[in-house]
Design a protein around this motif. Structure first.
Motif, PDB file in Angstrom:
ATOM      1  N   ASN A 214      -2.939 -16.367  -8.947  1.00 31.30           N
ATOM      2  CA  ASN A 214      -3.311 -16.923  -7.644  1.00 31.30           C
ATOM      3  C   ASN A 214      -4.810 -16.871  -7.368  1.00 31.30           C
ATOM      4  O   ASN A 214      -5.249 -17.287  -6.302  1.00 31.30           O
ATOM      5  N   PHE A 215      -5.612 -16.361  -8.315  1.00 35.19           N
ATOM      6  CA  PHE A 215      -7.005 -16.079  -8.002  1.00 35.19           C
ATOM      7  C   PHE A 215      -7.971 -17.207  -8.350  1.00 35.19           C
ATOM      8  O   PHE A 215      -9.139 -17.146  -8.023  1.00 35.19           O
ATOM      9  N   HIS A 216      -7.538 -18.210  -9.046  1.00 33.14           N
ATOM     10  CA  HIS A 216      -8.290 -19.448  -9.195  1.00 33.14           C
ATOM     11  C   HIS A 216      -7.365 -20.580  -8.746  1.00 33.14           C
ATOM     12  O   HIS A 216      -6.206 -20.334  -8.377  1.00 33.14           O
ATOM     13  N   THR A 217      -7.829 -21.787  -8.777  1.00 31.43           N
ATOM     14  CA  THR A 217      -6.990 -22.913  -8.354  1.00 31.43           C
ATOM     15  C   THR A 217      -6.150 -23.362  -9.543  1.00 31.43           C
ATOM     16  O   THR A 217      -6.377 -24.422 -10.139  1.00 31.43           O
ATOM     17  N   LEU A 218      -5.164 -22.548  -9.879  1.00 31.73           N
ATOM     18  CA  LEU A 218      -4.341 -22.824 -11.064  1.00 31.73           C
ATOM     19  C   LEU A 218      -3.016 -23.473 -10.715  1.00 31.73           C
ATOM     20  O   LEU A 218      -2.408 -24.125 -11.566  1.00 31.73           O
ATOM     21  N   LEU A 219      -2.551 -23.294  -9.481  1.00 36.08           N
ATOM     22  CA  LEU A 219      -1.240 -23.807  -9.068  1.00 36.08           C
ATOM     23  C   LEU A 219      -1.382 -24.630  -7.794  1.00 36.08           C
ATOM     24  O   LEU A 219      -2.248 -24.353  -6.970  1.00 36.08           O
ATOM     25  N   PRO A 220      -0.529 -25.649  -7.603  1.00 37.72           N
ATOM     26  CA  PRO A 220      -0.610 -26.451  -6.381  1.00 37.72           C
ATOM     27  C   PRO A 220      -0.449 -25.623  -5.111  1.00 37.72           C
ATOM     28  O   PRO A 220      -1.031 -25.930  -4.079  1.00 37.72           O
ATOM     29  N   ARG A 221       0.361 -24.573  -5.210  1.00 32.65           N
ATOM     30  CA  ARG A 221       0.558 -23.665  -4.090  1.00 32.65           C
ATOM     31  C   ARG A 221       0.690 -22.250  -4.660  1.00 32.65           C
ATOM     32  O   ARG A 221       1.311 -22.063  -5.710  1.00 32.65           O
ATOM     33  N   PRO A 222       0.128 -21.239  -4.016  1.00 29.94           N
ATOM     34  CA  PRO A 222       0.222 -19.876  -4.559  1.00 29.94           C
ATOM     35  C   PRO A 222       1.666 -19.419  -4.703  1.00 29.94           C
ATOM     36  O   PRO A 222       2.530 -19.760  -3.885  1.00 29.94           O
TER      37      PRO A 222
ATOM     38  N   ARG B  56       3.154  -9.895  -5.375  1.00 27.28           N
ATOM     39  CA  ARG B  56       2.285  -8.795  -4.968  1.00 27.28           C
ATOM     40  C   ARG B  56       1.626  -8.221  -6.215  1.00 27.28           C
ATOM     41  O   ARG B  56       2.311  -7.776  -7.134  1.00 27.28           O
ATOM     42  N   VAL B  57       0.325  -8.224  -6.248  1.00 28.05           N
ATOM     43  CA  VAL B  57      -0.428  -7.655  -7.363  1.00 28.05           C
ATOM     44  C   VAL B  57      -0.833  -6.244  -6.958  1.00 28.05           C
ATOM     45  O   VAL B  57      -1.689  -6.062  -6.096  1.00 28.05           O
ATOM     46  N   MET B  58      -0.209  -5.243  -7.565  1.00 26.56           N
ATOM     47  CA  MET B  58      -0.336  -3.865  -7.130  1.00 26.56           C
ATOM     48  C   MET B  58      -1.136  -3.027  -8.122  1.00 26.56           C
ATOM     49  O   MET B  58      -1.021  -3.203  -9.338  1.00 26.56           O
ATOM     50  N   ALA B  59      -1.919  -2.114  -7.583  1.00 28.84           N
ATOM     51  CA  ALA B  59      -2.688  -1.184  -8.413  1.00 28.84           C
ATOM     52  C   ALA B  59      -1.762  -0.175  -9.069  1.00 28.84           C
ATOM     53  O   ALA B  59      -0.786   0.285  -8.459  1.00 28.84           O
ATOM     54  N   ARG B  60      -2.075   0.168 -10.299  1.00 29.92           N
ATOM     55  CA  ARG B  60      -1.396   1.243 -11.009  1.00 29.92           C
ATOM     56  C   ARG B  60      -2.440   2.053 -11.775  1.00 29.92           C
ATOM     57  O   ARG B  60      -3.366   1.481 -12.354  1.00 29.92           O
ATOM     58  N   THR B  61      -2.284   3.367 -11.770  1.00 30.23           N
ATOM     59  CA  THR B  61      -3.184   4.262 -12.486  1.00 30.23           C
ATOM     60  C   THR B  61      -2.424   4.926 -13.622  1.00 30.23           C
ATOM     61  O   THR B  61      -1.276   5.372 -13.429  1.00 30.23           O
ATOM     62  N   VAL B  62      -3.029   4.986 -14.797  1.00 31.09           N
ATOM     63  CA  VAL B  62      -2.439   5.682 -15.933  1.00 31.09           C
ATOM     64  C   VAL B  62      -3.312   6.879 -16.282  1.00 31.09           C
ATOM     65  O   VAL B  62      -4.528   6.854 -16.083  1.00 31.09           O
ATOM     66  N   VAL B  63      -2.676   7.923 -16.784  1.00 33.71           N
ATOM     67  CA  VAL B  63      -3.358   9.171 -17.118  1.00 33.71           C
ATOM     68  C   VAL B  63      -3.220   9.429 -18.608  1.00 33.71           C
ATOM     69  O   VAL B  63      -2.145   9.219 -19.193  1.00 33.71           O
ATOM     70  N   PHE B  64      -4.302   9.867 -19.224  1.00 36.25           N
ATOM     71  CA  PHE B  64      -4.336  10.115 -20.658  1.00 36.25           C
ATOM     72  C   PHE B  64      -4.609  11.598 -20.923  1.00 36.25           C
ATOM     73  O   PHE B  64      -5.615  12.140 -20.438  1.00 36.25           O
ATOM     74  N   TYR B  65      -3.737  12.234 -21.684  1.00 34.79           N
ATOM     75  CA  TYR B  65      -3.946  13.608 -22.134  1.00 34.79           C
ATOM     76  C   TYR B  65      -4.406  13.563 -23.588  1.00 34.79           C
ATOM     77  O   TYR B  65      -3.682  13.072 -24.463  1.00 34.79           O
TER      78      TYR B  65
END
Length: 396
Positions: free
Chosen positions: A213-221, A225-234
């Motif tokens: 949805n962030f460029h004009t790629l579709l006739p209508r959005p 929901r684009v949601m943040a996710r955090t990953v943890v590395f040990y």
């Protein structure tokens, strides 16, 4: 008018690259357009993709028949893709689900039923056996387990995309390493703008993930929901590798939703170090534009979520105590239907393939195939769950 291509796939991530590969066996005149991974993440000001990583869980064990089917179909093609491309990406180390039996009995019951339908071999593990079989986990005594030994483990998403793109190019697909900024139905064809140039095609498939949805790629959005996710590395040393080196991919359903986590076994990353990775599904930050999504991808994720996961992990795996911990960003693209979108927009010449719902990496090859079928044949049948995959668009 004559068009440059019969089909254009926009987005060279896990779904888009798979769609291009499958299309190459169905038709000629195909282009795959999308940028490569940026060399410097923290200074990049363009689009990103969530497959910039070395490990994603793969499994068929799922309470939803459609998602289980997508995963099983993809898994059954992994070895063929590896053999034909010469690129290894699949580690069949198995996948373990653990959780409180009473709290999750509906999920486990349905997942076992779906597994029988798919012919998957799922082993139930009693609470008393969990500690003996998987001694690196310290789970509650009432937790039960379900272990899928075959057709499960983890994939390297970067390597899978490389394999898909390589085979697509071998099949005659033209690779254009640019970012698409505009898609327009011109009446008899579709015009695509990328890198300052214009390309035309009979049909276009937009497979841009969370950036659809962030460029004009579709006739209508699309409604997503684009949601943040955090990953943890040990970071793993020799001592930790001796303990965790043979563990399967694992999903832990805690007593509380915020305690649900997924765990990837130790995997070597491009910096030469080996990390055990884990993540959760509780963050509520969402993105409405390219600027905010880009800023997130340039960050190290949420410090609060990193701390939350860092509290849970040593409780579940005490031998992680003392390991260096870092974090990174990811995004999850959720649809209101809970299914991916594979269908046409308001234009019969512009299709959309997106909506991973945080579980689609393992199914990306099958979802790409469905996108290819949509473009080549104009529809999906019931055997491919076509009705469930109908896109939902935002109100005009």
């Amino acid at each position: 008018m004559a068009v440059d291509f019969r089909f254009i796939v926009i987005g060279r991530g896990m779904m888009g690259a798979a769609a291009a590969r499958h299309l190459s066996s169905m038709a000629d005149g195909i282009a795959l357009i999308g940028p490569r991974e940026p060399e410097e993440r923290k200074t990049h000001d363009g689009v990103f993709a969530s497959h910039y990583d070395e490990a994603r869980i793969t499994r068929t064990f799922d309470a939803n028949l459609a998602w289980g089917t997508f995963a099983a179909r993809a898994l059954d093609r992994y070895r063929e893709i590896e053999a034909k491309s010469g690129i290894s990406f699949y580690s069949e180390v198995g996948c373990l689900y653990v959780g409180p039996q009473k709290a999750e009995e509906d999920f486990f019951r349905d997942a076992v039923a779906v597994s029988r339908t798919l012919g998957s071999d799922i082993e139930a593990i009693a609470p008393a056996e969990l500690g003996r079989r998987f001694p690196y986990f310290a789970v509650d005594p009432d937790f039960t387990g379900y272990f899928e030994r075959r057709r499960a483990g983890h994939i390297n998403p970067r390597a899978l995309v490389r394999a898909q793109v390589s085979l697509a190019e071998q099949g005659g697909v033209s690779l254009i390493e640019e970012t698409v900024t505009s898609v327009r139905d011109a009446g008899s064809h579709v015009e695509v703008t990328a890198g300052g140039k214009s390309y035309s095609a009979g049909r276009v498939l937009v497979a841009a993930g969370g950036f659809s949805n962030f460029h004009t790629l579709l006739p209508r959005p699309i409604d997503t929901r684009v949601m943040a996710r955090t990953v943890v590395f040990y970071e793993m040393g020799e001592r930790e590798m001796a303990i965790f080196g043979d563990m399967p991919s694992t999903i832990v359903l805690g007593d509380r939703e915020e305690d649900h986590i997924y765990i990837l076994p130790p995997v070597r990353y491009p910096d030469g170090k080996t990390y055990l990775k884990l993540g959760g599904d509780t963050e509520r930050l969402s993105f409405q534009n390219l600027k905010d999504a880009g800023a997130w991808f340039r960050s190290d994720g949420s410090a609060a979520e990193r701390d939350h996961l860092s509290r849970i992990a040593p409780q579940l795996m005490p031998e992680l105590a003392g390991c260096p911990v870092t974090s990174g960003p990811c995004v999850a693209n959720f649809t209101p239907t809970g299914y991916p979108y594979v269908g046409f927009a308001q234009s019969p010449r512009i299709g959309v393939l997106t909506g991973g719902n945080f579980v689609a990496a393992k199914s990306s090859d099958e979802l790409g195939r469905l996108g290819a079928v949509l473009l080549a044949e104009g529809r999906l049948g019931d055997e491919d769950f076509g009705r469930e995959l109908t896109p939902v668009f935002a109100a005009a």
